[in-house]
Motif scaffolding. Structure first.
Motif, mmCIF file in Angstrom:
data_model
loop_
_atom_site.group_PDB
_atom_site.id
_atom_site.type_symbol
_atom_site.label_atom_id
_atom_site.label_comp_id
_atom_site.label_asym_id
_atom_site.label_seq_id
_atom_site.Cartn_x
_atom_site.Cartn_y
_atom_site.Cartn_z
ATOM 1 N N LYS A 1 15.621 -18.069 -2.656
ATOM 2 C CA LYS A 1 15.201 -17.296 -1.480
ATOM 3 C C LYS A 1 16.403 -16.974 -0.593
ATOM 4 C CE LYS A 1 11.904 -17.463 2.329
ATOM 5 N NZ LYS A 1 10.804 -18.234 2.942
ATOM 6 N N LYS A 2 17.254 -17.956 -0.341
ATOM 7 C CA LYS A 2 18.452 -17.735 0.482
ATOM 8 C C LYS A 2 19.383 -16.722 -0.180
ATOM 9 C CE LYS A 2 18.466 -22.240 2.715
ATOM 10 N NZ LYS A 2 19.142 -23.545 2.816
ATOM 11 N N ASP A 3 19.547 -16.845 -1.493
ATOM 12 C CA ASP A 3 20.400 -15.920 -2.237
ATOM 13 C C ASP A 3 19.864 -14.495 -2.138
ATOM 14 O OD1 ASP A 3 22.459 -15.023 -3.927
ATOM 15 O OD2 ASP A 3 21.294 -15.441 -5.731
ATOM 16 N N ILE A 4 18.561 -14.334 -2.300
ATOM 17 C CA ILE A 4 17.933 -13.009 -2.214
ATOM 18 C C ILE A 4 18.124 -12.416 -0.827
ATOM 19 C CG2 ILE A 4 15.703 -11.807 -2.200
ATOM 20 C CD1 ILE A 4 14.887 -13.827 -4.477
ATOM 21 N N VAL B 1 12.250 -3.607 -16.252
ATOM 22 C CA VAL B 1 13.370 -3.095 -17.044
ATOM 23 C C VAL B 1 13.276 -1.613 -17.352
ATOM 24 C CG1 VAL B 1 13.936 -5.324 -18.062
ATOM 25 C CG2 VAL B 1 12.385 -3.816 -19.268
ATOM 26 N N LYS B 2 12.137 -0.996 -17.111
ATOM 27 C CA LYS B 2 12.001 0.449 -17.362
ATOM 28 C C LYS B 2 12.784 1.263 -16.377
ATOM 29 C CE LYS B 2 7.780 1.050 -19.908
ATOM 30 N NZ LYS B 2 6.491 1.684 -19.925
ATOM 31 N N GLY C 1 16.434 -7.994 -8.198
ATOM 32 C CA GLY C 1 15.243 -7.905 -9.040
ATOM 33 C C GLY C 1 15.244 -8.945 -10.141
ATOM 34 N N LEU C 2 16.392 -9.175 -10.756
ATOM 35 C CA LEU C 2 16.492 -10.180 -11.815
ATOM 36 C C LEU C 2 16.208 -11.581 -11.288
ATOM 37 C CD1 LEU C 2 19.627 -8.978 -13.821
ATOM 38 C CD2 LEU C 2 17.229 -8.900 -14.545
ATOM 39 N N GLU D 1 13.118 -13.790 -12.506
ATOM 40 C CA GLU D 1 13.327 -15.123 -13.064
ATOM 41 C C GLU D 1 12.455 -16.160 -12.354
ATOM 42 O OE1 GLU D 1 16.886 -18.399 -13.815
ATOM 43 O OE2 GLU D 1 17.362 -16.527 -12.800
ATOM 44 N N GLU D 2 12.424 -16.094 -11.030
ATOM 45 C CA GLU D 2 11.604 -17.036 -10.268
ATOM 46 C C GLU D 2 10.118 -16.846 -10.577
ATOM 47 O OE1 GLU D 2 12.667 -19.671 -8.327
ATOM 48 O OE2 GLU D 2 14.556 -19.105 -9.284
ATOM 49 N N HIS D 3 9.704 -15.588 -10.695
ATOM 50 C CA HIS D 3 8.302 -15.292 -11.027
ATOM 51 C C HIS D 3 7.950 -15.869 -12.398
ATOM 52 C CE1 HIS D 3 4.541 -13.176 -11.534
ATOM 53 N NE2 HIS D 3 5.009 -12.560 -12.607
#
Length: 89
Positions: free
Chosen positions: A7-10, A88-89, A53-54, A58-60
């Motif tokens: 969360k902090k990184d995002i 990815v689209k 987004g990645l 990943e967290e999801h």
């Protein structure tokens, strides 16, 4: 990456992206940079948004696939896969 760390990184990445966007606005308003410079900044923003987004994806996936569950339903796995494909689209 732990949930709170992610969360902090995002948040930090999104703030950086906002700063880059503000910088591009200033470049255009003041007509101080070339199109090449502006496009380079746009490419950096695009890469940063993709990285955010990645991280979220990943967290999801971790939450849905690993979480506190003993087993996963076919529907749960399909939902995660659909989310990955949409991203990815």
């Amino acid at each position: 990456m732990a949930r709170e760390d992610a969360k902090k990184d995002i948040i930090n990445r999104l703030r950086t992206i906002k700063g880059h966007i503000a910088g591009i606005e200033k470049m255009i308003e003041e007509d101080t940079k070339t199109c090449e410079d502006i496009l380079l900044q746009i490419a950096a923003i695009r890469a940063s948004v993709h990285k955010v987004g990645l991280i979220i994806l990943e967290e999801h996936a971790k939450d849905c696939l690993i979480g506190d569950k003993e087993s996963l339903s076919k529907e749960e796995v399909e939902n995660v896969l659909k989310t990955i494909v949409k991203f990815v689209k």
